[in-house]
Design an enzyme around this catalytic site. Structure first.
Site, PDB file in Angstrom:
ATOM      1  N   PHE A  62       0.808  -1.227   0.000  1.00 49.08           N
ATOM      2  CA  PHE A  62       0.000   0.000   0.000  1.00 49.08           C
ATOM      3  C   PHE A  62       0.835   1.267   0.000  1.00 49.08           C
ATOM      4  O   PHE A  62       0.355   2.341  -0.361  1.00 49.08           O
ATOM      5  CB  PHE A  62      -0.916   0.025   1.234  1.00 49.08           C
ATOM      6  CG  PHE A  62      -0.181   0.309   2.521  1.00 49.08           C
ATOM      7  CD1 PHE A  62       0.086   1.619   2.923  1.00 49.08           C
ATOM      8  CD2 PHE A  62       0.261  -0.717   3.338  1.00 49.08           C
ATOM      9  CE1 PHE A  62       0.776   1.893   4.099  1.00 49.08           C
ATOM     10  CE2 PHE A  62       0.948  -0.463   4.512  1.00 49.08           C
ATOM     11  CZ  PHE A  62       1.207   0.847   4.900  1.00 49.08           C
ATOM     12  N   GLU A  75      -5.096  -4.167  -1.958  1.00 49.69           N
ATOM     13  CA  GLU A  75      -6.535  -3.893  -1.973  1.00 49.69           C
ATOM     14  C   GLU A  75      -6.873  -2.559  -1.326  1.00 49.69           C
ATOM     15  O   GLU A  75      -7.972  -2.033  -1.509  1.00 49.69           O
ATOM     16  CB  GLU A  75      -7.297  -5.027  -1.274  1.00 49.69           C
ATOM     17  CG  GLU A  75      -6.931  -5.278   0.175  1.00 49.69           C
ATOM     18  CD  GLU A  75      -5.759  -6.252   0.340  1.00 49.69           C
ATOM     19  OE1 GLU A  75      -5.654  -6.871   1.422  1.00 49.69           O
ATOM     20  OE2 GLU A  75      -4.934  -6.376  -0.593  1.00 49.69           O
ATOM     21  N   CYS A 107       9.761   1.392   3.636  1.00 47.65           N
ATOM     22  CA  CYS A 107      10.680   0.368   4.124  1.00 47.65           C
ATOM     23  C   CYS A 107      12.114   0.857   4.194  1.00 47.65           C
ATOM     24  O   CYS A 107      12.979   0.152   4.721  1.00 47.65           O
ATOM     25  CB  CYS A 107      10.588  -0.881   3.249  1.00 47.65           C
ATOM     26  SG  CYS A 107      11.095  -0.609   1.536  1.00 47.65           S
TER      27      CYS A 107
END
Length: 470
Positions: free
Chosen positions: A121, A148, A253
């Site tokens: 996401f 999603e 990240c």
């Protein structure tokens, strides 16, 4: 949070049809010349550039990051598209003439067939663009599964690919959660899977995908440390750490989520707390420094991890758990947070918080800081801030992380290198984009040919042939 759309769960029939469509389309696409595939990518990068602002608006609406950060997200992906247009040199094989008398050996890099991308996401544009442009330019078709939570950016990128001339079926998008992931891992037509996301999903995809004979590259969790030496440029170090840790609401990240102050640089800790306290959360389409968390569950997880730090003896110097933003009472807000006095055994250090939280630790020496980093299981990236070339050289040589910044807070390489996270931050042994990306998306075929004008009839030879003897 406000509802702006719903993501469908594709049925098994829909997903099967999408993969079959890609497999059929790829048979023709692989025969398209490399030059013409490059021309499509050149058109595609121009379309992305021309539509940068409208894509950023979609990205900000569904993900929450600021518009400026959204454009950066898109641009870093665009650079991979641009680099894919140099595939003509990247995909070259190797040749050795006369490995034996009248015998030549040469190799080609050929497409695998159908590949798949499973995206997170936090970078709705950059991560898909890490995957399918390089894959399809190598001659593959790709089935993409966006998160999603943020499907609309990928859908827009796929529409632009069609507009650029990518044939129908070469990029297909399927939606859903666990069932869709497992379908990708199991579908026999899919030969390789690229994944970026959390540990649990990444380890599962790698295990299930490789068990089914697929190549899998899975970038997973991280805990990146920024080491601040006493001889560093103080303002640059503080600004770099603050921006890296808090930007994108800490949901990246490669964030420097741990600051390690070495020796007398610990005297700067109050200044970094003050700097971070001035960063303001708010709607991404306003003049904000950071947007909201992606979901209420993500926010609650961050709250729980900060609370655990307090219970385990750390000090919350700056507390964003009760953050609110005027006029937006339903936002998943989490304000900039700084935790000091953190020890390696604390939960807030062992877990990736993935929120605008800076964990502050201290070390007496550079060696102690390096040992701290090397003892951590993750190896995505790290950075050192120093004016000493000797210290920087020693750090880059001995630290066990795949990507190192020297006075650079987020050392994500440009696409002509590869994203080289290591240790527990990756499952699989081939990294994303650059030369390694081409290696991941192609299969080497090696040919040995003998065009001896005068073959000698010596009968059947049962011994092992020795090509280089003559």
């Amino acid at each position: 949070g406000e509802l702006i759309g719903r993501t469908p769960q594709c049925t098994q029939e829909e997903m099967t049809a999408a993969v079959k469509n890609s497999a059929d389309a790829q048979k023709k696409w692989r025969e398209v010349s490399v030059s013409n595939r490059i021309r499509v990518m050149l058109k595609y990068q121009a379309l992305i550039r021309d539509n940068m602002k409208s894509i950023a608006e979609i990205l900000t609406a569904e993900q929450g990051k600021t518009l400026a950060d959204a454009e950066g997200d898109i641009f870093r992906g665009l650079e991979v598209v641009e680099h894919s247009a140099s595939i003509g040199s990247l995909i070259m094989g190797e040749t050795v003439e006369n490995v034996g008398s009248h015998i030549d050996t040469y190799s080609y890099k050929q497409p695998l067939g159908v590949t798949a991308g499973i995206c997170p996401f936090n970078f709705p544009a950059m991560i898909p663009l890490w995957m399918f442009p390089m894959s399809i330019t190598c001659g593959n078709a790709t089935v993409m599964k966006p998160s999603e939570r943020v499907p609309m950016t990928t859908m827009k990128l796929a529409e632009l690919a069609l507009e650029a001339g990518v044939p129908a079926g070469i990029v297909n998008v399927i939606h859903g959660g666990h069932d869709t992931v497992n379908f990708i891992c199991d579908a026999p037509e899919i030969k390789a899977i690229s994944f970026v996301g959390g540990n649990q999903a990444g380890y599962h995809i790698h295990a299930r995908g490789t068990a089914n004979g697929k190549r899998v590259q899975a970038n997973t969790g991280a805990k990146n440390h920024g080491v601040i030496m006493p001889d560093a440029d103080k303002d640059h170090a503080i600004n770099s750490i603050a921006g890296s840790a808090i930007g994108a609401c800490g949901q990246r990240c490669m964030a420097l989520s741990v600051a390690v102050f070495v020796g007398k640089s610990r005297e700067w800790i109050p200044e970094i707390v003050e700097k971070i306290s001035k960063l303001t959360p708010g709607p991404g389409n306003k003049n904000s420094d950071l947007g909201p968390m992606v979901t209420l569950a993500a926010r609650q997880r961050a709250v729980d991890l900060v609370t655990s730090a307090e219970k385990e003896g750390a000090k919350i110097e700056l507390d964003g758990r009760k953050c609110t933003v005027d006029g937006h009472p339903n936002g998943f807000w989490f304000g900039p947070t700084v935790i000091t006095g953190v020890k390696p055994n604390m939960t807030c250090y062992k877990e990736e918080i993935f929120a605008p939280v800076l964990v502050v630790m201290e070390a007496e020496t550079l060696e102690e800081a390096i040992q701290l980093i090397n003892n951590n299981p993750y190896g995505n990236g790290t950075a050192i801030f120093t004016s000493s070339g000797a210290a920087a050289r020693h750090f880059q040589h001995t630290v066990d992380a795949g990507q190192v910044g020297i006075n650079v807070p987020i050392p994500v390489p440009l696409p002509y290198f590869s994203f080289t996270g290591s240790r527990a931050s990756i499952r699989g042994d081939i990294n994303f984009y650059g030369k390694q990306g081409v290696q991941f998306y192609t299969q080497v075929k090696t040919i040995t040919s003998n065009w001896n004008p005068k073959f000698q009839n010596t009968g059947a030879t049962v011994n092992m042939p020795i090509l280089g003897k003559e």
